[in-house]
Write a protein that holds these residues in place. Structure first.
Motif, mmCIF file in Angstrom:
data_model
loop_
_atom_site.group_PDB
_atom_site.id
_atom_site.type_symbol
_atom_site.label_atom_id
_atom_site.label_comp_id
_atom_site.label_asym_id
_atom_site.label_seq_id
_atom_site.Cartn_x
_atom_site.Cartn_y
_atom_site.Cartn_z
ATOM 1 N N UNK A 179 0.844 -1.203 0.000
ATOM 2 C CA UNK A 179 0.000 0.000 0.000
ATOM 3 C C UNK A 179 0.875 1.246 0.000
ATOM 4 N N UNK A 180 1.912 1.234 0.806
ATOM 5 C CA UNK A 180 2.835 2.371 0.857
ATOM 6 C C UNK A 180 3.503 2.593 -0.504
ATOM 7 N N UNK A 181 3.933 1.500 -1.142
ATOM 8 C CA UNK A 181 4.572 1.609 -2.456
ATOM 9 C C UNK A 181 3.610 2.146 -3.503
ATOM 10 N N UNK A 182 2.359 1.695 -3.445
ATOM 11 C CA UNK A 182 1.344 2.177 -4.392
ATOM 12 C C UNK A 182 1.130 3.669 -4.221
ATOM 13 N N UNK A 183 1.043 4.125 -2.986
ATOM 14 C CA UNK A 183 0.833 5.552 -2.738
ATOM 15 C C UNK A 183 2.034 6.380 -3.186
ATOM 16 N N UNK A 184 3.241 5.851 -3.004
ATOM 17 C CA UNK A 184 4.426 6.562 -3.468
ATOM 18 C C UNK A 184 4.433 6.688 -4.996
ATOM 19 N N UNK A 185 3.775 5.739 -5.654
ATOM 20 C CA UNK A 185 3.665 5.789 -7.114
ATOM 21 C C UNK A 185 2.466 6.613 -7.565
ATOM 22 N N UNK A 186 1.747 7.208 -6.607
ATOM 23 C CA UNK A 186 0.582 8.017 -6.958
ATOM 24 C C UNK A 186 -0.609 7.197 -7.373
ATOM 25 N N UNK A 187 -0.699 5.960 -6.883
ATOM 26 C CA UNK A 187 -1.796 5.079 -7.243
ATOM 27 C C UNK A 187 -2.838 4.939 -6.145
ATOM 28 N N UNK A 188 -3.890 4.230 -6.467
ATOM 29 C CA UNK A 188 -4.998 3.963 -5.546
ATOM 30 C C UNK A 188 -4.934 2.496 -5.159
ATOM 31 N N UNK A 189 -4.918 2.208 -3.853
ATOM 32 C CA UNK A 189 -4.759 0.844 -3.347
ATOM 33 C C UNK A 189 -6.096 0.255 -2.913
ATOM 34 N N UNK A 190 -6.450 -0.879 -3.531
ATOM 35 C CA UNK A 190 -7.734 -1.534 -3.275
ATOM 36 C C UNK A 190 -7.484 -3.010 -2.944
ATOM 37 N N UNK A 191 -8.027 -3.479 -1.838
ATOM 38 C CA UNK A 191 -7.883 -4.896 -1.489
ATOM 39 C C UNK A 191 -8.763 -5.736 -2.407
ATOM 40 N N UNK A 192 -8.144 -6.669 -3.127
ATOM 41 C CA UNK A 192 -8.888 -7.501 -4.080
ATOM 42 C C UNK A 192 -9.581 -8.660 -3.383
ATOM 43 N N UNK A 193 -10.732 -9.034 -3.887
ATOM 44 C CA UNK A 193 -11.517 -10.219 -3.511
ATOM 45 C C UNK A 193 -11.252 -10.754 -2.095
ATOM 46 N N UNK A 194 -11.666 -10.018 -1.054
ATOM 47 C CA UNK A 194 -11.420 -10.475 0.321
ATOM 48 C C UNK A 194 -12.014 -11.849 0.616
#
Length: 293
Positions: A179-194
């Motif tokens: 999640x931290x890496x995604x945010x550093x890349x300017x992306x949106x983090x979504x948990x897939x198929x819980x």
């Protein structure tokens, strides 16, 4: 259905090329799709170009593998709309290498049981950035040991409960790090198929760590789980997404692009999400500055 936000191509463990998926979406009346190959952003640019050619919006994305070591389970984090995708290349490369090492061991174990060669499996994986279980099964199918990708033989080789399984787990980064890496890349983090990996405890832990959304509509989320996820999303103001997790002929059961997904208002919320966050941050900064004065 307006948008299918979870599709895989031949670049990972799907059987269709980017062109085929875009055309299929167009003919199915789906105006927007997201290409979310496993640990690979290789199709991002081509997806956008082909989408524009056929009038289908292709949202850039990637499904990143994670290891929830606390519970000893897997998790997948979907990244949408990264502004600096190059910052995810290192993570994707390391994950791909971990998957490749595990796949090689599984392939060797399978080859001890059945007379298939690594070269044949690699041929079945042609076009993919890695070797997946489906490619091993494709080689077994074409060699006459099964008539389906999934079924008795798949369960024998890849089920944890099978005494004859060839499973070799790959170790990936923790979900919080991803999640931290995604945010550093300017992306949106979504948990897939819980519902698929029973990630509900993990979901609650990731929310205060900055998780942006959760995939509600998915073939592996039951109606009861979907209801529960919607309640969690409302309570914590999370984005809600959905998609078929489309893999073409490698789908575990018959499913078509658009069978699961989101309507226009949810798609709009995803697309405008980062702009909304920036407005909130500006307001917060202005309030803090005013308080200091």
């Amino acid at each position: 259905m307006t948008a299918d936000l979870h599709c895989h191509t031949r670049l990972s463990d799907g059987t269709l090329g980017i062109d085929d998926i875009v055309i299929l979406a167009k003919k199915s009346g789906i105006s927007t799709i997201a290409i979310t190959d496993h640990d690979s952003l290789a199709g991002t640019v081509r997806g956008k170009i082909i989408g524009e050619r056929y009038g289908v919006t292709v949202i850039p994305g990637v499904e990143i593998s994670a290891t929830d070591s606390k519970r000893g389970t897997k998790a997948h984090i979907l990244c949408y709309l990264p502004e600096k995708p190059d910052r995810l290349e290192g993570l994707c490369r390391r994950n791909s290498q971990a998957r490749k090492r595990a796949s090689q061991f599984m392939l060797l174990k399978t080859a001890q049981k059945y007379p298939i060669t690594p070269e044949f499996v690699i041929k079945c994986a042609s076009g993919s950035t890695n070797i997946f279980k489906q490619h091993i099964m494709q080689a077994l199918l074409e060699s006459g040991y099964t008539t389906t990708i999934y079924g008795e033989l798949y369960d024998r080789l890849f089920s944890k409960d099978s005494p004859d399984n060839v499973l070799t787990p790959a170790t990936y980064p923790e979900p919080a790090q991803i999640i931290n890496d995604i945010h550093e890349a300017g992306g949106i983090a979504v948990l897939a198929h819980p519902g698929f990996y029973d990630n509900f405890e993990l979901l609650e832990e990731l929310i205060p760590l900055g998780l942006d959304g959760v995939e509600v509509w998915h073939p592996e989320n039951t109606p009861e789980q979907q209801k529960r996820l919607i309640e969690i999303a409302k309570k914590h103001k999370l984005l809600v997404t959905g998609g078929t997790d489309f893999h073409g002929a490698y789908n575990a059961k018959p499913i078509r692009i658009g069978d699961y997904g989101v309507e226009q208002d949810m798609l709009d919320a995803l697309i405008s999400y980062k702009a909304k966050l920036r407005r909130q941050q500006k307001r917060l900064a202005a309030q803090q500055e005013a308080a200091v004065k």
